[in-house]
Motif scaffolding. Structure first.
Motif, short mmCIF file in Angstrom:
data_model
loop_
_atom_site.label_atom_id
_atom_site.label_comp_id
_atom_site.label_asym_id
_atom_site.label_seq_id
_atom_site.Cartn_x
_atom_site.Cartn_y
_atom_site.Cartn_z
N VAL A 108 0.85 -1.18 0.00
CA VAL A 108 0.00 0.00 0.00
C VAL A 108 0.89 1.24 0.00
O VAL A 108 1.71 1.41 0.92
CB VAL A 108 -0.93 0.03 1.23
CG1 VAL A 108 -1.83 1.27 1.19
CG2 VAL A 108 -1.79 -1.23 1.29
N ASP A 109 0.75 2.08 -1.01
CA ASP A 109 1.52 3.32 -1.11
C ASP A 109 0.74 4.46 -0.46
O ASP A 109 -0.43 4.69 -0.80
CB ASP A 109 1.82 3.67 -2.57
CG ASP A 109 2.81 2.71 -3.20
OD1 ASP A 109 3.77 2.32 -2.50
OD2 ASP A 109 2.63 2.34 -4.36
N ALA A 110 1.38 5.16 0.46
CA ALA A 110 0.77 6.33 1.11
C ALA A 110 1.53 7.59 0.71
O ALA A 110 2.73 7.53 0.42
CB ALA A 110 0.80 6.16 2.63
N VAL A 111 0.84 8.72 0.71
CA VAL A 111 1.47 9.95 0.22
C VAL A 111 2.45 10.54 1.22
O VAL A 111 3.41 11.21 0.85
CB VAL A 111 0.41 11.01 -0.14
CG1 VAL A 111 -0.43 10.53 -1.31
CG2 VAL A 111 -0.48 11.34 1.06
N ASP A 112 2.24 10.29 2.52
CA ASP A 112 3.14 10.82 3.53
C ASP A 112 3.01 9.99 4.81
O ASP A 112 2.25 9.01 4.86
CB ASP A 112 2.88 12.30 3.82
CG ASP A 112 1.44 12.59 4.24
OD1 ASP A 112 0.78 11.69 4.80
OD2 ASP A 112 0.97 13.72 4.00
N ASN A 113 3.74 10.38 5.85
CA ASN A 113 3.77 9.60 7.09
C ASN A 113 2.40 9.55 7.77
O ASN A 113 1.99 8.51 8.29
CB ASN A 113 4.81 10.17 8.05
CG ASN A 113 5.13 9.24 9.20
OD1 ASN A 113 5.75 8.19 9.01
ND2 ASN A 113 4.71 9.61 10.41
N ASP A 114 1.67 10.67 7.76
CA ASP A 114 0.35 10.70 8.40
C ASP A 114 -0.62 9.77 7.69
O ASP A 114 -1.38 9.03 8.34
CB ASP A 114 -0.20 12.13 8.41
CG ASP A 114 0.56 13.04 9.37
OD1 ASP A 114 1.22 12.51 10.28
OD2 ASP A 114 0.48 14.27 9.20
N ALA A 115 -0.60 9.79 6.36
CA ALA A 115 -1.48 8.90 5.60
C ALA A 115 -1.08 7.44 5.84
O ALA A 115 -1.95 6.56 5.94
CB ALA A 115 -1.41 9.24 4.12
N LEU A 116 0.22 7.18 5.94
CA LEU A 116 0.68 5.82 6.18
C LEU A 116 0.19 5.31 7.53
O LEU A 116 -0.26 4.16 7.64
CB LEU A 116 2.21 5.77 6.11
CG LEU A 116 2.84 4.37 6.10
CD1 LEU A 116 4.13 4.38 5.29
CD2 LEU A 116 3.13 3.89 7.52
N LEU A 117 0.26 6.15 8.56
CA LEU A 117 -0.21 5.73 9.89
C LEU A 117 -1.70 5.40 9.86
O LEU A 117 -2.14 4.45 10.53
CB LEU A 117 0.08 6.83 10.91
CG LEU A 117 1.55 7.02 11.30
CD1 LEU A 117 1.72 8.30 12.11
CD2 LEU A 117 2.06 5.82 12.09
N ALA A 118 -2.47 6.17 9.09
CA ALA A 118 -3.91 5.89 8.99
C ALA A 118 -4.17 4.56 8.32
O ALA A 118 -5.02 3.76 8.77
CB ALA A 118 -4.59 7.03 8.22
N VAL A 119 -3.44 4.26 7.24
CA VAL A 119 -3.59 2.98 6.54
C VAL A 119 -3.11 1.83 7.43
O VAL A 119 -3.73 0.76 7.48
CB VAL A 119 -2.82 3.00 5.21
CG1 VAL A 119 -2.85 1.63 4.54
CG2 VAL A 119 -3.39 4.06 4.27
#
Length: 251
Positions: A108-119
């Motif tokens: 799963v690719d996230a745009v930044d660290n905050d989005a990654l934590l949510a995923v």
């Protein structure tokens, strides 16, 4: 007066945590190495918990060692594995060497660290994955608590692999968070071999934090194709390399 959404979410988290702990007990995933397993509560890596891993430096070699260590843990469990990233750098053939085949991984690719934590949190809450891995730059107390609660709710293992954009971010790894264990993996020199190049790579594996237990460090052989690490045969008699294989009390 109506109760706010954040308060309701927090109450649901607390109830799920209590119900989840009561339902699952204290399941663990042993490493199969007695010297390591005896350092961990209940003889293994806690299921339903968040664990934190980093390489011994910002270098690519140590970063790869941290990824393979996490992959080896995932390889020893069944089912699909969610691997969350915010930048390129994961090398699937290297993960396969640690027993985690590409067909089992959902990247799963996230745009930044905050989005990654949510995923990352959503993957842990899903309930259909036994392991969710997130390559995070920062991991503060509040988001780490959410990850820990999500893992407790479903019984999954969450592994936060620390990745840094700059040297100054490395210091953040020592800050408190809710991870149950904290590990550091550093590439070690190869051991003696009758056939050079045939031995498995070696790591310095450090258990930097473990709630309620001693910290320790070990020299180990990297994960094999089943995801298993081992103590090198030349160290198996207890004659560990100087500075490794010892334990010390948590202050």
């Amino acid at each position: 007066m109506p109760i706010s959404r954040p308060v309701l979410d927090d109450l649901r988290d607390r109830i799920s945590r209590i119900e989840g702990v009561a339902r699952r007990g204290k399941a663990t995933l042993p490493f199969g190495v007695p010297a390591i397993d005896t350092c961990l509560p209940n003889g293994g890596l806690a299921m339903g918990a968040l664990h934190e891993v980093a390489g011994g430096s910002t270098g690519a070699l140590n970063g790869a060692a941290a990824s393979q260590f996490a992959a080896g843990i995932a390889a020893r469990l069944t089912g699909k594995v969610v691997w969350c990233v915010s930048r390129k750098g994961v090398y699937p053939p290297a993960l396969e060497q640690a027993g985690l085949t590409p067909d089992r991984i959902i990247f799963v690719d996230a745009v930044d660290n905050d989005a990654l934590l949510a995923v990352f949190e959503e993957g842990l809450r899903h309930g259909g994955f036994k392991v969710v891995i997130g390559e995070v730059t920062r991991l503060a107390m509040m988001p780490s608590r959410r990850l820990q609660l999500a893992a407790e709710t479903t019984g999954a293992i969450g592994i936060a692999i620390r990745r840094w954009d700059k040297e100054a971010d490395v210091a953040d790894y020592g800050h408190p968070n809710a991870a149950v264990t904290r590990w550091r993996v550093t590439a070690a020199p190869p051991g003696p071999s009758v056939e050079p190049g045939l031995d498995r790579p070696r790591w310095y594996l450090e258990l930097l934090r473990c709630q309620g237990r001693q910290c320790a460090d070990f020299e180990v052989e990297a994960c094999n194709e089943q995801g298993l690490i081992s103590i090198p045969s030349d160290l198996a008699n207890g004659q560990a390399s100087e500075g490794f294989g010892r334990g010390w009390a948590v202050s």
